[in-house]
Design an enzyme around this catalytic site. Structure first.
Site, PDB file in Angstrom:
ATOM      1  CB  CYS A  42      -0.861   0.067   1.266  1.00  0.00           C
ATOM      2  SG  CYS A  42      -1.809   1.445   1.440  1.00  0.00           S
ATOM      3  CG  HIS A 470     -29.107  23.143  -1.019  1.00  0.00           C
ATOM      4  ND1 HIS A 470     -29.137  22.289  -2.487  1.00  0.00           N
ATOM      5  CD2 HIS A 470     -29.411  24.299  -1.298  1.00  0.00           C
ATOM      6  CE1 HIS A 470     -29.480  23.261  -3.314  1.00  0.00           C
ATOM      7  NE2 HIS A 470     -29.636  24.390  -2.748  1.00  0.00           N
TER       8      HIS A 470
HETATM    9  C1  FAD Z   1      -0.968  -0.249  -7.829  1.00  0.00           C
HETATM   10  C2  FAD Z   1      -1.717  -0.784  -6.805  1.00  0.00           C
HETATM   11  C3  FAD Z   1      -2.642   0.121  -6.343  1.00  0.00           C
HETATM   12  C4  FAD Z   1      -3.376  -0.134  -5.212  1.00  0.00           C
HETATM   13  N1  FAD Z   1      -4.403   0.850  -5.009  1.00  0.00           N
HETATM   14  C5  FAD Z   1      -5.146   0.713  -3.841  1.00  0.00           C
HETATM   15  C6  FAD Z   1      -6.048   1.643  -3.432  1.00  0.00           C
HETATM   16  O1  FAD Z   1      -6.123   2.593  -3.869  1.00  0.00           O
HETATM   17  N2  FAD Z   1      -6.986   1.299  -2.330  1.00  0.00           N
HETATM   18  C7  FAD Z   1      -6.905   0.001  -1.860  1.00  0.00           C
HETATM   19  O2  FAD Z   1      -7.531  -0.129  -0.963  1.00  0.00           O
HETATM   20  N3  FAD Z   1      -5.942  -0.996  -2.189  1.00  0.00           N
HETATM   21  C8  FAD Z   1      -5.078  -0.701  -3.112  1.00  0.00           C
HETATM   22  N4  FAD Z   1      -4.172  -1.343  -3.511  1.00  0.00           N
HETATM   23  C9  FAD Z   1      -3.879  -2.743  -2.759  1.00  0.00           C
HETATM   24  C10 FAD Z   1      -3.340  -2.676  -1.470  1.00  0.00           C
HETATM   25  O3  FAD Z   1      -2.122  -2.189  -1.630  1.00  0.00           O
HETATM   26  C11 FAD Z   1      -3.400  -4.076  -0.679  1.00  0.00           C
HETATM   27  O4  FAD Z   1      -4.750  -4.415  -0.698  1.00  0.00           O
HETATM   28  C12 FAD Z   1      -2.696  -3.836   0.737  1.00  0.00           C
HETATM   29  O5  FAD Z   1      -1.461  -3.377   0.589  1.00  0.00           O
HETATM   30  C13 FAD Z   1      -2.952  -5.287   1.553  1.00  0.00           C
HETATM   31  O6  FAD Z   1      -2.280  -5.070   2.533  1.00  0.00           O
HETATM   32  P1  FAD Z   1      -1.456  -6.139   3.399  1.00  0.00           P
HETATM   33  O7  FAD Z   1      -1.211  -5.837   4.730  1.00  0.00           O
HETATM   34  O8  FAD Z   1      -2.633  -7.554   3.190  1.00  0.00           O
HETATM   35  O9  FAD Z   1      -0.307  -6.810   2.483  1.00  0.00           O
HETATM   36  P2  FAD Z   1       0.797  -5.808   1.762  1.00  0.00           P
HETATM   37  O10 FAD Z   1       0.482  -4.316   1.942  1.00  0.00           O
HETATM   38  O11 FAD Z   1       1.092  -6.416   0.548  1.00  0.00           O
HETATM   39  O12 FAD Z   1       2.243  -6.005   2.974  1.00  0.00           O
HETATM   40  C14 FAD Z   1       2.525  -7.227   3.058  1.00  0.00           C
HETATM   41  C15 FAD Z   1       4.028  -7.037   3.536  1.00  0.00           C
HETATM   42  O13 FAD Z   1       4.286  -8.152   4.526  1.00  0.00           O
HETATM   43  C16 FAD Z   1       5.834  -8.279   3.973  1.00  0.00           C
HETATM   44  N5  FAD Z   1       6.348  -9.699   4.215  1.00  0.00           N
HETATM   45  C17 FAD Z   1       5.907 -10.749   3.101  1.00  0.00           C
HETATM   46  N6  FAD Z   1       6.495 -12.037   3.858  1.00  0.00           N
HETATM   47  C18 FAD Z   1       7.375 -11.694   4.763  1.00  0.00           C
HETATM   48  C19 FAD Z   1       7.916 -12.323   5.299  1.00  0.00           C
HETATM   49  N7  FAD Z   1       8.244 -13.668   5.311  1.00  0.00           N
HETATM   50  N8  FAD Z   1       8.820 -11.786   6.423  1.00  0.00           N
HETATM   51  C20 FAD Z   1       8.806 -10.407   6.557  1.00  0.00           C
HETATM   52  N9  FAD Z   1       7.959  -9.643   5.794  1.00  0.00           N
HETATM   53  C21 FAD Z   1       7.223 -10.307   4.949  1.00  0.00           C
HETATM   54  C22 FAD Z   1       6.121  -7.681   2.597  1.00  0.00           C
HETATM   55  O14 FAD Z   1       7.556  -7.270   2.366  1.00  0.00           O
HETATM   56  C23 FAD Z   1       5.102  -6.555   2.586  1.00  0.00           C
HETATM   57  O15 FAD Z   1       5.640  -5.332   3.205  1.00  0.00           O
HETATM   58  C24 FAD Z   1      -3.502  -1.224  -4.546  1.00  0.00           C
HETATM   59  C25 FAD Z   1      -2.297  -2.435  -5.278  1.00  0.00           C
HETATM   60  C26 FAD Z   1      -1.538  -2.030  -5.870  1.00  0.00           C
HETATM   61  C27 FAD Z   1      -0.645  -2.917  -6.637  1.00  0.00           C
END
Ligand code: FAD
Length: 479
Positions: A42, A470
């Site tokens: 994100c 409004h």
């Molecule tokens: C181009 C793009 C635009 C987007 N725009 C939006 C938006 O406008 N609004 C929205 O709601 N969503 C958006 N998203 C989706 C959003 O980014 C994700 O839904 C969100 O980041 C998911 O959060 P998360 O915590 O599940 O995982 P992530 O944000 O993917 O974070 C997971 C983290 O875990 C870490 N990790 C993984 N495995 C390990 C390990 N074994 N040891 C240590 N660290 C680890 C990774 O390095 C990463 O930093 C977008 C995605 C993309 C690609």
């Protein structure tokens, strides 16, 4: 004796961050491991950098409208390098905010990689290679997601995923986008507004396949106005680097599928002799496209090590780690939140799941994440926002919904500010709100109140009693 944490989180994206901060604030001993960047996809490669750039392109595009309001700006121009600096600055602020809130909540932050050894043990590998075993009563998998590429397609210098495209320092002259879902149409908007020749191909019959057909049609029309060549019903057959660019062949996805074309795309030419094709035969309607770069955004997949999960007997499939409504995996003491669990891959859903899990583990009040009340926003210009069902979903499920529709054209704020076309569609099932789509400027802001209405289970009568100031754009939501 080594410390045992109450909760150990792997991954500091929105899901892991929310779980860690809320649990620590409730008094739990919490540690979090992050291998890449605090704030996850994100902050570094998703929501934040794309919206920072879209804010720039939008301002630039809007300058052209100002003449109609009597405001004259002489010879507008932009500096892409400065836009990239803005993007980087906002990403930095977001990452710093994540770290600050973790620190202030008392979460132990560990840079490096986490690997689950048992339901109560994680191996932490620090960036310098040092390894340590950490113990915890509860583990949270929050590893997020990564781009999923079609079989045989690999990222390269010119064939990029969204990660690669965001790293480009200079603006390309032309861009091919494969995949007309959220990420594809957001990048199409951004680059077309900055004057890049954009061609977008989408396999199914409409862009944004999960959204209302009418919303997709409105966005298609606006993308075409920006000069984007939109081809739906087209499947990428081959893609290759040519040295100075990329070349892509796209074919109609199914026999008889009529391809809807906005116009001849840049670089398109009728199939002819010398064109590469493994079989030497081309179906009618084949598109031969070329551009400086290609963005492949054909979906995302959960990020986990199947080997690691199998060793622990944690159920998973290609869509993600399997969890129940309490975010529990089948292995006691191991939980998962966010994109790694599949489903709607959205930051606010991940955060809500993390917050709810923290409350549950710390004995707090139940905080649910009802899927039907999770809003989604496509940050194109105009935006497309939705909560709950589309009319097409309702039809598929055999729900005879009553539709209330309102146009931006009938709203004075939309008119005075030249906000452009838009509409609101509310779907009622026996007077209960079951879905809402907003297409138009600020749709993402407007949908927030409707997702509250959905979560609270409001009915038509209660919405009729809603008093809206409004003149505002919000009046477009009134019954
Ligand atoms: C181009 C793009 C635009 C987007 N725009 C939006 C938006 O406008 N609004 C929205 O709601 N969503 C958006 N998203 C989706 C959003 O980014 C994700 O839904 C969100 O980041 C998911 O959060 P998360 O915590 O599940 O995982 P992530 O944000 O993917 O974070 C997971 C983290 O875990 C870490 N990790 C993984 N495995 C390990 C390990 N074994 N040891 C240590 N660290 C680890 C990774 O390095 C990463 O930093 C977008 C995605 C993309 C690609």
């Amino acid at each position: 004796m080594a410390k045992t944490y109450d909760i150990l989180v792997i991954g500091a994206g929105p899901g892991g961050h929310a779980a860690a901060v809320h649990a620590a604030q409730a008094g739990a001993q919490v540690a979090i491991i992050e291998k890449n960047g605090w704030g996850g996809t994100c902050t570094h490669r998703g929501c934040i950098p794309t919206k920072a750039l879209l804010a720039c392109s939008r301002r630039y595009a809007e300058l052209k409208k100002l003449g109609r309001m009597g405001v004259r700006v002489a010879d507008p121009s932009f500096d892409y390098a400065a836009m990239k600096r803005h993007q980087e600055q906002i990403v930095k602020i977001s990452a710093m905010g994540v770290q600050k809130s973790l620190k202030e909540s008392g979460v132990e932050m560990k840079s490096g990689e986490g690997r689950i050894l048992s339901p109560s043990e994680v191996e932490w590998t620090a960036p310098d290679g040092r390894r340590e075993r950490l113990s915890a009563r509860n583990l949270v998998i929050a590893g997020g997601s990564e781009p999923a590429l079609p079989p045989g397609v690999h990222p390269s210098e010119r064939i990029l995923t969204s990660d690669g495209l965001l790293s480009l320092r200079t603006l390309p002259e032309s861009l091919l986008i494969v995949g007309g879902s959220v990420i594809g149409v957001e990048f199409a908007t951004l680059f077309a507004e900055l004057g890049v020749r954009v061609t977008l191909i989408e396999m199914v019959g409409q862009i944004l396949p999960d959204e209302e057909g009418e919303a997709a049609a409105l966005l298609t029309q606006e993308l075409k106005k920006l000069g984007v060549a939109v081809h739906t019903g087209m499947r990428m057959e081959t893609i290759r680097e040519t040295g100075s660019g990329v070349q892509l062949l796209a074919v109609p996805d199914a026999p008889g599928v009529e391809t809807r074309q906005a116009q001849d795309p840049p670089g398109a030419h009728p199939p002819g002799k010398g064109d590469e094709n493994p079989h030497g035969i081309r179906p009618a309607g084949t598109l031969d496209l070329s551009a400086d770069y290609a963005l492949i955004c054909t979906g995302r997949k959960p990020r986990f090590s199947a080997e690691e999960l199998n060793a622990l007997g944690i159920h998973h499939n290609r869509r993600g780690v399997t969890v129940d409504e309490r975010q529990m995996t089948n292995v006691s003491g191991i939980f998962a939140v966010g994109d790694v669990t599949g489903g709607m891959m959205l930051a606010h859903r991940a955060m809500q799941q993390g917050k709810g899990l923290a409350a549950r583990l710390c004995g707090g009040r139940e905080i649910r994440c009802p899927e039907e009340a999770v809003p989604s926003v496509v940050y194109t210009h105009p935006q497309i926002a939705r909560v709950g069902l589309t009319e097409e979903d309702a039809l598929r499920r055999g729900i005879a919904v009553e539709v209330h529709r309102a146009d931006f054209a009938a709203n004075l704020t939309a008119r005075t500010s030249l906000l452009g076309p838009g509409f609101v569609k509310l779907l009622f099932d026996r007077d209960r709100l079951v879905g809402a789509t907003i297409a138009g400027d600020q749709a993402g802001e407007l949908i927030a109140s409707l997702s509250l209405a959905m979560a609270a289970g409001l009915d038509r009568r209660q919405l009729e009693e809603w008093i809206i100031p409004h003149p505002t754009l919000s009046e477009v939501l009134g019954l």
